[in-house]
Design a protein around this motif. Structure first.
Motif, short mmCIF file in Angstrom:
data_model
loop_
_atom_site.label_atom_id
_atom_site.label_comp_id
_atom_site.label_asym_id
_atom_site.label_seq_id
_atom_site.Cartn_x
_atom_site.Cartn_y
_atom_site.Cartn_z
N TYR A 153 0.87 -1.17 0.00
CA TYR A 153 0.00 0.00 0.00
C TYR A 153 0.91 1.22 0.00
O TYR A 153 1.79 1.36 0.85
N ILE A 154 0.68 2.10 -0.95
CA ILE A 154 1.50 3.31 -1.08
C ILE A 154 0.58 4.52 -1.01
O ILE A 154 -0.47 4.56 -1.65
N SER A 155 1.02 5.49 -0.23
CA SER A 155 0.29 6.75 -0.12
C SER A 155 1.29 7.89 -0.28
O SER A 155 2.38 7.85 0.29
N SER A 156 0.91 8.88 -1.04
CA SER A 156 1.76 10.05 -1.27
C SER A 156 0.86 11.28 -1.34
O SER A 156 -0.13 11.28 -2.08
N VAL A 157 1.16 12.29 -0.53
CA VAL A 157 0.39 13.53 -0.57
C VAL A 157 1.35 14.72 -0.61
O VAL A 157 2.38 14.71 0.06
N THR A 158 1.00 15.70 -1.40
CA THR A 158 1.83 16.87 -1.60
C THR A 158 1.04 18.13 -1.27
O THR A 158 -0.12 18.26 -1.68
N ASP A 159 1.67 19.04 -0.55
CA ASP A 159 1.06 20.33 -0.26
C ASP A 159 1.01 21.13 -1.57
O ASP A 159 2.05 21.34 -2.19
N PRO A 160 -0.17 21.58 -1.99
CA PRO A 160 -0.27 22.28 -3.27
C PRO A 160 0.44 23.64 -3.30
O PRO A 160 0.65 24.20 -4.38
N GLU A 161 0.85 24.15 -2.15
CA GLU A 161 1.56 25.44 -2.11
C GLU A 161 3.00 25.30 -2.60
O GLU A 161 3.65 26.31 -2.87
N TYR A 162 3.49 24.07 -2.70
CA TYR A 162 4.89 23.85 -3.06
C TYR A 162 4.98 23.15 -4.40
O TYR A 162 4.15 22.33 -4.74
N ASN A 163 6.01 23.49 -5.13
CA ASN A 163 6.28 22.85 -6.41
C ASN A 163 7.60 22.10 -6.29
O ASN A 163 8.65 22.59 -6.71
N ILE A 164 7.54 20.92 -5.69
CA ILE A 164 8.78 20.18 -5.44
C ILE A 164 9.16 19.35 -6.66
O ILE A 164 8.32 18.93 -7.43
N ASN A 165 10.47 19.17 -6.80
CA ASN A 165 11.01 18.47 -7.95
C ASN A 165 12.21 17.65 -7.49
O ASN A 165 12.90 18.06 -6.55
N ILE A 166 12.51 16.56 -8.17
CA ILE A 166 13.66 15.74 -7.76
C ILE A 166 14.99 16.46 -7.97
O ILE A 166 16.00 16.07 -7.42
#
Length: 188
Positions: A21-34
């Motif tokens: 089971y995989i869960s991933s959530v990102t705060d929409p205020e941030y534009n993160i990149n590898i």
């Protein structure tokens, strides 16, 4: 019949496809990149297993193209992790069809018949899940004393499968970095 039941139980309990089971959530205020510089935080007092996992996480992130730095002052983000496990007992029953055939004479008359039924065979098994949480924080936020996660990732799967293939599990989680995702995912 006993041999069939043993084979059936073995196949049923072992399953055919392992999933996590995989869960991933990102705060929409941030534009993160590898490509953003990330420092992986490992506490100085961390246990050996945590330090080993931290080294594996760092290696896998570098191999998958993440910009990992050893200097927290050069980082845009800091990544922390936690590991745990939970054992649950699963109680259920396997329903097996059963057919019996009878024939013979009753009062000089030949009789034959078929009876079908279902037999419930109860079973109980323990299931231990290995769990890993990753939490990404903005260095700029931390400097401003704001402690909120930018991205949170989680993976949980059977502990035996996780310990056999930790790299595969990490890669699955890293594949959803920076996205919103939640699903049982096959481990190929």
């Amino acid at each position: 019949m006993k041999k069939f039941i043993c084979i059936f139980f073995t196949l049923f309990l072992s399953g055919c496809v392992n999933t996590a089971y995989i869960s991933s959530v990102t705060d929409p205020e941030y534009n993160i990149n590898i490509s953003d510089s990330i420092y992986i935080f490992i506490d100085d007092e961390a246990k050996i297993k945590d330090r080993q996992f931290g080294a594996l996480l760092k290696k896998e992130m570098k191999e998958t193209g993440f910009n990992i730095t050893d200097d927290p002052l050069e980082a845009s983000y800091i990544l922390g992790f936690q590991m745990g496990q939970k054992t649950s007992t699963v109680n259920s029953a396997i329903l097996l069809p059963q057919t019996s055939y009878t024939s013979g004479y009753v009062g000089g008359t030949y009789y034959s018949g078929t009876t079908t039924s279902t037999t419930a065979i109860p079973y109980s098994t323990d299931y231990t899940a290995k769990k890993v949480w990753l939490e990404l924080y903005s260095i700029q936020d931390l400097k401003n004393e704001i402690q909120k996660t930018v991205w949170e990732g989680y993976i949980g799967s059977d502990i035996n499968d996780f310990e056999k293939r930790p790299k595969k599990h990490l890669r699955l989680l890293l594949n959803v970095f920076g996205t919103n995702y939640a699903a049982h995912t096959p481990i190929n």
